[in-house]
Motif scaffolding. Structure first.
Motif, PDB file in Angstrom:
ATOM      1  N   ASP A   1     -32.305  31.881   3.397  1.00 52.65           N
ATOM      2  CA  ASP A   1     -31.545  32.346   4.566  1.00 52.65           C
ATOM      3  C   ASP A   1     -30.534  33.385   4.098  1.00 52.65           C
ATOM      4  O   ASP A   1     -29.532  33.066   3.472  1.00 52.65           O
TER       5      ASP A   1
ATOM      6  N   ASP B   1     -28.373  35.201   5.601  1.00 55.51           N
ATOM      7  CA  ASP B   1     -27.003  35.072   6.095  1.00 55.51           C
ATOM      8  C   ASP B   1     -26.246  33.983   5.353  1.00 55.51           C
ATOM      9  O   ASP B   1     -25.072  34.129   5.043  1.00 55.51           O
ATOM     10  N   PHE B   2     -26.946  32.914   5.078  1.00 56.80           N
ATOM     11  CA  PHE B   2     -26.280  31.855   4.341  1.00 56.80           C
ATOM     12  C   PHE B   2     -25.880  32.347   2.950  1.00 56.80           C
ATOM     13  O   PHE B   2     -24.803  32.042   2.438  1.00 56.80           O
TER      14      PHE B   2
ATOM     15  N   ALA C   1     -22.722  34.516   3.313  1.00 51.67           N
ATOM     16  CA  ALA C   1     -21.521  33.730   3.595  1.00 51.67           C
ATOM     17  C   ALA C   1     -21.033  33.007   2.343  1.00 51.67           C
ATOM     18  O   ALA C   1     -19.845  33.025   2.012  1.00 51.67           O
TER      19      ALA C   1
ATOM     20  N   ALA D   1     -29.835  20.694   4.083  1.00 48.89           N
ATOM     21  CA  ALA D   1     -29.336  20.721   5.451  1.00 48.89           C
ATOM     22  C   ALA D   1     -29.924  19.564   6.233  1.00 48.89           C
ATOM     23  O   ALA D   1     -29.479  19.233   7.302  1.00 48.89           O
TER      24      ALA D   1
ATOM     25  N   LYS E   1     -25.086  21.221   3.652  1.00 51.05           N
ATOM     26  CA  LYS E   1     -24.683  22.405   4.411  1.00 51.05           C
ATOM     27  C   LYS E   1     -24.131  21.972   5.754  1.00 51.05           C
ATOM     28  O   LYS E   1     -24.667  21.050   6.335  1.00 51.05           O
ATOM     29  N   PRO E   2     -23.169  22.616   6.353  1.00 52.72           N
ATOM     30  CA  PRO E   2     -22.377  23.686   5.756  1.00 52.72           C
ATOM     31  C   PRO E   2     -21.390  23.124   4.734  1.00 52.72           C
ATOM     32  O   PRO E   2     -21.010  21.965   4.825  1.00 52.72           O
ATOM     33  N   ILE E   3     -20.981  23.956   3.805  1.00 52.87           N
ATOM     34  CA  ILE E   3     -20.083  23.489   2.759  1.00 52.87           C
ATOM     35  C   ILE E   3     -18.688  24.038   3.004  1.00 52.87           C
ATOM     36  O   ILE E   3     -18.517  25.230   3.269  1.00 52.87           O
TER      37      ILE E   3
ATOM     38  N   ARG F   1     -31.248  23.605  13.341  1.00 49.28           N
ATOM     39  CA  ARG F   1     -30.112  23.335  12.486  1.00 49.28           C
ATOM     40  C   ARG F   1     -29.785  24.521  11.586  1.00 49.28           C
ATOM     41  O   ARG F   1     -28.617  24.827  11.384  1.00 49.28           O
ATOM     42  N   SER F   2     -30.812  25.154  11.035  1.00 58.32           N
ATOM     43  CA  SER F   2     -30.554  26.234  10.069  1.00 58.32           C
ATOM     44  C   SER F   2     -29.588  27.283  10.605  1.00 58.32           C
ATOM     45  O   SER F   2     -28.593  27.573   9.965  1.00 58.32           O
TER      46      SER F   2
ATOM     47  N   VAL G   1     -26.057  25.867  10.966  1.00 58.02           N
ATOM     48  CA  VAL G   1     -25.400  25.690   9.674  1.00 58.02           C
ATOM     49  C   VAL G   1     -24.915  27.034   9.142  1.00 58.02           C
ATOM     50  O   VAL G   1     -23.808  27.161   8.623  1.00 58.02           O
ATOM     51  N   THR G   2     -25.752  28.057   9.294  1.00 54.32           N
ATOM     52  CA  THR G   2     -25.379  29.369   8.779  1.00 54.32           C
ATOM     53  C   THR G   2     -24.172  29.921   9.518  1.00 54.32           C
ATOM     54  O   THR G   2     -23.258  30.490   8.915  1.00 54.32           O
TER      55      THR G   2
ATOM     56  N   GLN H   1     -21.852  28.173  10.932  1.00 52.66           N
ATOM     57  CA  GLN H   1     -20.692  27.414  10.456  1.00 52.66           C
ATOM     58  C   GLN H   1     -20.226  27.923   9.099  1.00 52.66           C
ATOM     59  O   GLN H   1     -19.031  28.005   8.826  1.00 52.66           O
ATOM     60  N   GLN H   2     -21.194  28.261   8.257  1.00 52.48           N
ATOM     61  CA  GLN H   2     -20.827  28.749   6.933  1.00 52.48           C
ATOM     62  C   GLN H   2     -20.109  30.093   7.040  1.00 52.48           C
ATOM     63  O   GLN H   2     -19.145  30.350   6.328  1.00 52.48           O
TER      64      GLN H   2
ATOM     65  N   GLN I   1     -23.995  21.284  17.358  1.00 50.67           N
ATOM     66  CA  GLN I   1     -24.610  20.592  16.233  1.00 50.67           C
ATOM     67  C   GLN I   1     -24.734  19.091  16.534  1.00 50.67           C
ATOM     68  O   GLN I   1     -25.779  18.483  16.300  1.00 50.67           O
TER      69      GLN I   1
END
Ligand SMILES: Nc1ncnc2c1ncn2[C@@H]1O[C@H](COP(=O)(O)OP(=O)(O)O)[C@@H](O)[C@H]1O
Lengths: 129, 369
Positions: free
Chosen positions: A13, A15-16, A19, A87, A112-114, B155-156, B159-160, B162-163, B195
């Motif tokens: 991902d 974007d992840f 971030a 996740a 995740k999220p951390i 979820r992915s 989660v992203t 949120q990150q 979520q």
């Protein structure tokens, strides 16, 4: 102060990756990114990171484990701390999948999220050892 | 319709050679592949080996009970269609055989046409049953895949996001105007609700299709209740709500799943905190009699209107009103009730608008046998 410690981040991902990279850079690390398992292993070989963070679920739900196995058997990844990201809680449908044989061990699993503070704290702890 | 590209195998177990011969001729003429035997045990062996689509079994044989053969074959070969051959006037045993798993019966004496008609009907039944099983499996598979899909694909991105929000706070937090920071915080909260909604929905779907894993072990409710209270204490403190509990130390154990019960309690006490104003009280107490163990959660909150009470356990139902600002998925109570049902328990509610609400969770007592 010696040069910055290097962290390799592997996640499909984009974007992840972005971030998380920014958080780690803010924490004073040099960050390398890989968007799939294969290039992750390759990048490890060329940059010799001090620590690697791997997402468990990439192309397949257990791709992260394959990457960990490959890192663990390679010269560049043999000794370094590894963090696995997940996740999914391994409940429900994922339970019925067979886990890969000889599950490789990682030093830490984070969900995740951390939280930024947690990430910096844990990475710091693992690098100190 | 049944296609006859591969001849269907039909086994006939009967001690009368003349019947075996007659049946063989009649059925082979219609294109079936026929195996016959006059010996019961031999018939069972052949059935296991050749796995015929259909078998005729004579109920009355000299040294072997047809009823036993029916029972054995039903257990061993789930796909086989069994038809019993009975002497006239023995309808009672035919009925018994059908209870044991036979599909139909053929009274003696019968004509070749009758034999062929029964055979045809039996095979059609088999075909339909296989088809129905296949469709059911297909449906279950699709449901499972859908859950897997949702749990990953929904979820992915959440989660992203949120990150990203977390990152924003870290790298720009100090430079941001207070208003901007507040907006970011609000985004964070809304994403968190979304979520939660996804999580709740996933849990419910898993309960419904049977993939929600639940342990069944002997549990001390005391521990779970205390854990749940501990979890909610800080929140109550912040909202200036008194959370008091009176949990009997000698409360008997129940059979259940610790994780899901913890969530049920946290859900219900959590609801109480949402709908109780500052200065209010939430109390948790327990009781038991010979049959049930009771957990009672009472609040002095806004209450639920009588005419809304019947709906609060429905998925996505939320009482509209002054507490609009309280966010929720409307799935918490649905989940809680399902979990209680999985524990052979019950969840009951009484409420008075403006005075408060009481939820009573009833668990059956566990007796060591
Ligand atoms: N203790 C309570 N006091 C007042 N209303 C309640 C209480 N518990 C539940 N409710 C009402 O029942 C509705 C359904 O509850 P629930 O299924 O847990 O969903 P939600 O996520 O909206 O809390 C809530 O929206 C609320 O209106």
């Amino acid at each position: 102060m010696d040069s910055k410690k290097k962290i390799l981040l592997i996640d499909d991902d984009k974007d992840f990756l972005m971030a998380t990279k920014l958080i780690l850079e803010k924490g004073g690390y040099e960050v390398f990114l890989a968007e799939d398992g294969h290039s992750g292993v390759e990048t490890a070989k060329s940059v010799n990171p001090d620590l690697a963070i791997i997402d468990m679920m990439m192309e397949t739900w257990s791709e992260g484990f394959n990457v960990v196995s490959q890192l663990r058997t390679s010269e560049s990844g043999k000794e370094i701390p590894l963090i696995m990201l997940s996740a999914v809680d391994l409940q429900g449908p994922y339970q019925s999948f067979e886990p890969p044989e000889n599950l490789p061990t990682v030093d830490m699993v984070l969900h995740k999220p951390i939280k930024a503070d947690d990430l910096i704290k844990y990475v710091g702890q693992l690098l100190e050892k | 319709m049944i296609e006859k590209n591969d001849a269907e195998h039909i086994l006939i177990i009967d001690d009368e050679e003349s019947i075996l011969d007659g049946c063989r001729q009649a059925l082979e003429k219609s294109g079936y592949s026929v195996i016959t035997t006059s010996d019961g045990p031999d018939g069972i062996r052949i059935a296991r080996e050749k796995k015929p689509e259909l078998a005729f079994v004579d109920l009355k044989m000299p040294n072997c009970s047809g009823m036993d053969i029916i029972e054995l074959l039903t257990k061993d070969l789930p796909g086989i269609v069994l038809i019993v051959i009975t002497g006239y006037a023995s309808i009672v045993s035919a009925v018994e055989a059908m209870k044991k798993g036979a599909y139909d019966y053929l009274p003696k004496p019968f004509t070749p046409d009758q034999l062929r008609a029964v055979t045809k009907r039996g095979l059609e039944h088999r075909f339909l049953k296989i088809e129905a099983d296949r469709l059911r499996e297909e449906k279950e598979r699709m449901e499972k895949n859908f859950i897997t899909f949702v749990s990953h694909e929904m979820r992915s991105p959440l989660v992203t996001i949120q990150q990203y929000i977390e990152t924003l706070k870290v790298i720009a937090g100090d430079d941001l105007k207070k208003e901007v920071f507040e907006i970011i915080e609000r985004c964070d909260k809304r994403i968190q609700s979304l979520q939660d909604l996804v999580e709740h929905w996933l849990d419910l779907s898993r309960i419904e299709n049977g993939t929600f894993s639940q342990a069944k072990e002997s549990l001390a409710l005391v521990n779970i209740l205390e854990k749940s209270i501990e979890e909610l204490n800080p929140l109550c403190h912040r909202r200036e709500i008194r959370l008091i509990s009176d949990i009997q130390k000698d409360l008997p154990n129940i059979m259940g799943d610790q994780e899901s019960l913890l969530r049920v309690f946290t859900n219900i006490i959590g609801n109480a905190t949402k709908y109780t104003p500052a200065g209010g009280t939430i109390s948790v107490d327990t009781d038991f009699d010979d049959y049930y163990i009771y957990v009672k959660i009472t609040d002095t909150g806004s209450g639920i209107p009588q005419d809304k009470l019947p709906f609060i356990f429905e998925p996505f139902y939320r009482v509209k009103g002054k507490d609009e600002r309280q966010r929720g998925s409307g799935l918490g109570l649905t989940f809680s009730r399902k979990i209680m049902e999985a524990h052979d328990g019950k969840i009951e509610v009484t409420s008075k608008e403006g005075e408060g609400t009481t939820f009573i969770l009833k668990f059956p007592r566990l007796y060591e046998l």
